[in-house]
Design a protein around this motif. Structure first.
Motif, PDB file in Angstrom:
ATOM      1  N   SER A  56       0.841  -1.193   0.000  1.00 46.69           N
ATOM      2  CA  SER A  56       0.000   0.000   0.000  1.00 46.69           C
ATOM      3  C   SER A  56       0.877   1.245   0.000  1.00 46.69           C
ATOM      4  O   SER A  56       1.879   1.307   0.705  1.00 46.69           O
ATOM      5  N   ILE A  57       0.478   2.228  -0.791  1.00 47.81           N
ATOM      6  CA  ILE A  57       1.269   3.442  -0.976  1.00 47.81           C
ATOM      7  C   ILE A  57       0.602   4.628  -0.295  1.00 47.81           C
ATOM      8  O   ILE A  57      -0.627   4.779  -0.373  1.00 47.81           O
ATOM      9  N   SER A  58       1.418   5.446   0.338  1.00 44.60           N
ATOM     10  CA  SER A  58       0.931   6.671   0.985  1.00 44.60           C
ATOM     11  C   SER A  58       1.798   7.843   0.544  1.00 44.60           C
ATOM     12  O   SER A  58       2.995   7.674   0.283  1.00 44.60           O
ATOM     13  N   TYR A  59       1.196   9.012   0.480  1.00 50.38           N
ATOM     14  CA  TYR A  59       1.915  10.233   0.126  1.00 50.38           C
ATOM     15  C   TYR A  59       1.622  11.311   1.163  1.00 50.38           C
ATOM     16  O   TYR A  59       0.510  11.422   1.699  1.00 50.38           O
ATOM     17  N   GLY A  60       2.631  12.134   1.427  1.00 52.08           N
ATOM     18  CA  GLY A  60       2.407  13.294   2.252  1.00 52.08           C
ATOM     19  C   GLY A  60       1.537  14.293   1.502  1.00 52.08           C
ATOM     20  O   GLY A  60       1.619  14.400   0.278  1.00 52.08           O
ATOM     21  N   ASP A  61       0.727  15.048   2.233  1.00 53.11           N
ATOM     22  CA  ASP A  61      -0.200  15.972   1.591  1.00 53.11           C
ATOM     23  C   ASP A  61       0.470  16.951   0.627  1.00 53.11           C
ATOM     24  O   ASP A  61      -0.075  17.235  -0.447  1.00 53.11           O
ATOM     25  N   PRO A  62       1.656  17.500   0.974  1.00 46.00           N
ATOM     26  CA  PRO A  62       2.259  18.504   0.076  1.00 46.00           C
ATOM     27  C   PRO A  62       2.651  17.970  -1.302  1.00 46.00           C
ATOM     28  O   PRO A  62       2.881  18.754  -2.228  1.00 46.00           O
ATOM     29  N   VAL A  63       2.775  16.634  -1.447  1.00 47.96           N
ATOM     30  CA  VAL A  63       3.283  16.097  -2.715  1.00 47.96           C
ATOM     31  C   VAL A  63       2.250  15.273  -3.466  1.00 47.96           C
ATOM     32  O   VAL A  63       2.528  14.789  -4.566  1.00 47.96           O
ATOM     33  N   LYS A  64       1.068  15.103  -2.898  1.00 49.25           N
ATOM     34  CA  LYS A  64       0.041  14.299  -3.561  1.00 49.25           C
ATOM     35  C   LYS A  64      -0.273  14.857  -4.941  1.00 49.25           C
ATOM     36  O   LYS A  64      -0.454  16.060  -5.109  1.00 49.25           O
ATOM     37  N   GLY A  65      -0.313  13.960  -5.909  1.00 50.67           N
ATOM     38  CA  GLY A  65      -0.610  14.358  -7.278  1.00 50.67           C
ATOM     39  C   GLY A  65       0.597  14.821  -8.061  1.00 50.67           C
ATOM     40  O   GLY A  65       0.500  15.034  -9.271  1.00 50.67           O
ATOM     41  N   ARG A  66       1.743  14.987  -7.396  1.00 50.75           N
ATOM     42  CA  ARG A  66       2.962  15.449  -8.074  1.00 50.75           C
ATOM     43  C   ARG A  66       4.100  14.430  -8.016  1.00 50.75           C
ATOM     44  O   ARG A  66       4.901  14.360  -8.949  1.00 50.75           O
ATOM     45  N   PHE A  67       4.178  13.672  -6.938  1.00 51.84           N
ATOM     46  CA  PHE A  67       5.252  12.692  -6.754  1.00 51.84           C
ATOM     47  C   PHE A  67       4.685  11.280  -6.878  1.00 51.84           C
ATOM     48  O   PHE A  67       3.535  11.023  -6.498  1.00 51.84           O
ATOM     49  N   THR A  68       5.539  10.367  -7.358  1.00 49.87           N
ATOM     50  CA  THR A  68       5.150   8.968  -7.482  1.00 49.87           C
ATOM     51  C   THR A  68       6.268   8.077  -6.961  1.00 49.87           C
ATOM     52  O   THR A  68       7.410   8.180  -7.431  1.00 49.87           O
ATOM     53  N   ILE A  69       5.934   7.213  -6.022  1.00 47.90           N
ATOM     54  CA  ILE A  69       6.901   6.251  -5.503  1.00 47.90           C
ATOM     55  C   ILE A  69       6.697   4.917  -6.204  1.00 47.90           C
ATOM     56  O   ILE A  69       5.555   4.533  -6.511  1.00 47.90           O
ATOM     57  N   SER A  70       7.795   4.234  -6.472  1.00 41.45           N
ATOM     58  CA  SER A  70       7.707   2.917  -7.088  1.00 41.45           C
ATOM     59  C   SER A  70       8.948   2.124  -6.711  1.00 41.45           C
ATOM     60  O   SER A  70       9.935   2.690  -6.222  1.00 41.45           O
ATOM     61  N   LYS A  71       8.902   0.830  -6.955  1.00 43.28           N
ATOM     62  CA  LYS A  71      10.067  -0.001  -6.655  1.00 43.28           C
ATOM     63  C   LYS A  71      10.208  -1.086  -7.697  1.00 43.28           C
ATOM     64  O   LYS A  71       9.239  -1.520  -8.310  1.00 43.28           O
ATOM     65  N   ASP A  72      11.438  -1.505  -7.880  1.00 45.97           N
ATOM     66  CA  ASP A  72      11.762  -2.615  -8.784  1.00 45.97           C
ATOM     67  C   ASP A  72      12.382  -3.709  -7.931  1.00 45.97           C
ATOM     68  O   ASP A  72      13.545  -3.600  -7.537  1.00 45.97           O
ATOM     69  N   ASN A  73      11.618  -4.740  -7.633  1.00 47.31           N
ATOM     70  CA  ASN A  73      12.129  -5.801  -6.762  1.00 47.31           C
ATOM     71  C   ASN A  73      13.275  -6.583  -7.417  1.00 47.31           C
ATOM     72  O   ASN A  73      14.129  -7.130  -6.723  1.00 47.31           O
ATOM     73  N   ALA A  74      13.288  -6.644  -8.716  1.00 51.06           N
ATOM     74  CA  ALA A  74      14.335  -7.406  -9.411  1.00 51.06           C
ATOM     75  C   ALA A  74      15.707  -6.779  -9.220  1.00 51.06           C
ATOM     76  O   ALA A  74      16.722  -7.486  -9.202  1.00 51.06           O
ATOM     77  N   THR A  75      15.742  -5.457  -9.090  1.00 53.10           N
ATOM     78  CA  THR A  75      17.024  -4.753  -8.939  1.00 53.10           C
ATOM     79  C   THR A  75      17.191  -4.139  -7.556  1.00 53.10           C
ATOM     80  O   THR A  75      18.178  -3.450  -7.308  1.00 53.10           O
ATOM     81  N   ASN A  76      16.229  -4.389  -6.661  1.00 53.38           N
ATOM     82  CA  ASN A  76      16.284  -3.821  -5.307  1.00 53.38           C
ATOM     83  C   ASN A  76      16.447  -2.303  -5.350  1.00 53.38           C
ATOM     84  O   ASN A  76      17.302  -1.730  -4.656  1.00 53.38           O
ATOM     85  N   THR A  77      15.644  -1.643  -6.167  1.00 53.11           N
ATOM     86  CA  THR A  77      15.744  -0.196  -6.321  1.00 53.11           C
ATOM     87  C   THR A  77      14.398   0.459  -6.041  1.00 53.11           C
ATOM     88  O   THR A  77      13.367   0.002  -6.543  1.00 53.11           O
ATOM     89  N   LEU A  78      14.451   1.507  -5.254  1.00 53.93           N
ATOM     90  CA  LEU A  78      13.284   2.323  -4.945  1.00 53.93           C
ATOM     91  C   LEU A  78      13.407   3.632  -5.704  1.00 53.93           C
ATOM     92  O   LEU A  78      14.506   4.185  -5.824  1.00 53.93           O
ATOM     93  N   TYR A  79      12.297   4.117  -6.234  1.00 51.34           N
ATOM     94  CA  TYR A  79      12.306   5.346  -7.017  1.00 51.34           C
ATOM     95  C   TYR A  79      11.332   6.384  -6.437  1.00 51.34           C
ATOM     96  O   TYR A  79      10.349   6.038  -5.789  1.00 51.34           O
ATOM     97  N   LEU A  80      11.628   7.634  -6.732  1.00 54.01           N
ATOM     98  CA  LEU A  80      10.692   8.714  -6.452  1.00 54.01           C
ATOM     99  C   LEU A  80      10.693   9.643  -7.661  1.00 54.01           C
ATOM    100  O   LEU A  80      11.675  10.337  -7.906  1.00 54.01           O
ATOM    101  N   GLN A  81       9.611   9.602  -8.425  1.00 57.32           N
ATOM    102  CA  GLN A  81       9.447  10.510  -9.547  1.00 57.32           C
ATOM    103  C   GLN A  81       8.804  11.786  -9.032  1.00 57.32           C
ATOM    104  O   GLN A  81       7.717  11.734  -8.447  1.00 57.32           O
ATOM    105  N   MET A  82       9.467  12.901  -9.247  1.00 54.49           N
ATOM    106  CA  MET A  82       8.989  14.184  -8.747  1.00 54.49           C
ATOM    107  C   MET A  82       8.697  15.107  -9.922  1.00 54.49           C
ATOM    108  O   MET A  82       9.610  15.470 -10.669  1.00 54.49           O
TER     109      MET A  82
END
Length: 123
Positions: A56-82
């Motif tokens: 389940s994904i949660s966002y802080g109010d100031p960034v909702k609709g602008r930032f996107t969190i995602s992860k790639d389990n195959a490469t053990n990498t977490l991303y934040l698209q801003m």
């Protein structure tokens, strides 16, 4: 604990975009609670986005609709698209990991932290 290394910070003008990456050492990354936090000078560290153990994904109010969190389990990498960055987004951004969490935006839920990467947004 998990070793975490962030990358992708930098300087951008208002309205621009950046993508942060966080490389994790733990092979059980896929089952961990993961989050992005930020800290501006003189302010407390705040939760930006988080993924709990169930995905389940949660966002802080100031960034909702602008930032996107995602992860790639195959490469053990977490991303934040801003996207649509604003000067008030200027801060040091940290990724964090923990074996479990009730609140993925709560800093106390995490036991592993990256070194941080600076994001500066100019007007």
């Amino acid at each position: 604990q998990v070793q975490l290394v962030e990358s992708g910070g930098g300087s951008v003008q208002a309205g621009g975009s950046l993508r942060l990456s966080c490389a994790a050492s733990k092979y059980t990354f896929s089952n961990y609670c993961l989050g992005w936090f930020r800290q501006a000078p003189g302010k407390e560290r705040e939760g930006v986005a988080g993924i709990d153990n169930d995905g389940s994904i949660s966002y802080g109010d100031p960034v909702k609709g602008r930032f996107t969190i995602s992860k790639d389990n195959a490469t053990n990498t977490l991303y934040l698209q801003m996207d649509s960055l604003q000067p008030e987004d200027t801060a040091v951004y940290y990724c964090a990991a923990g074996p479990s969490c009730d609140d993925s935006l709560g800093p106390s839920e995490y036991d592993s932290w990256g070194q941080g990467t600076q994001v500066t947004v100019s007007s």
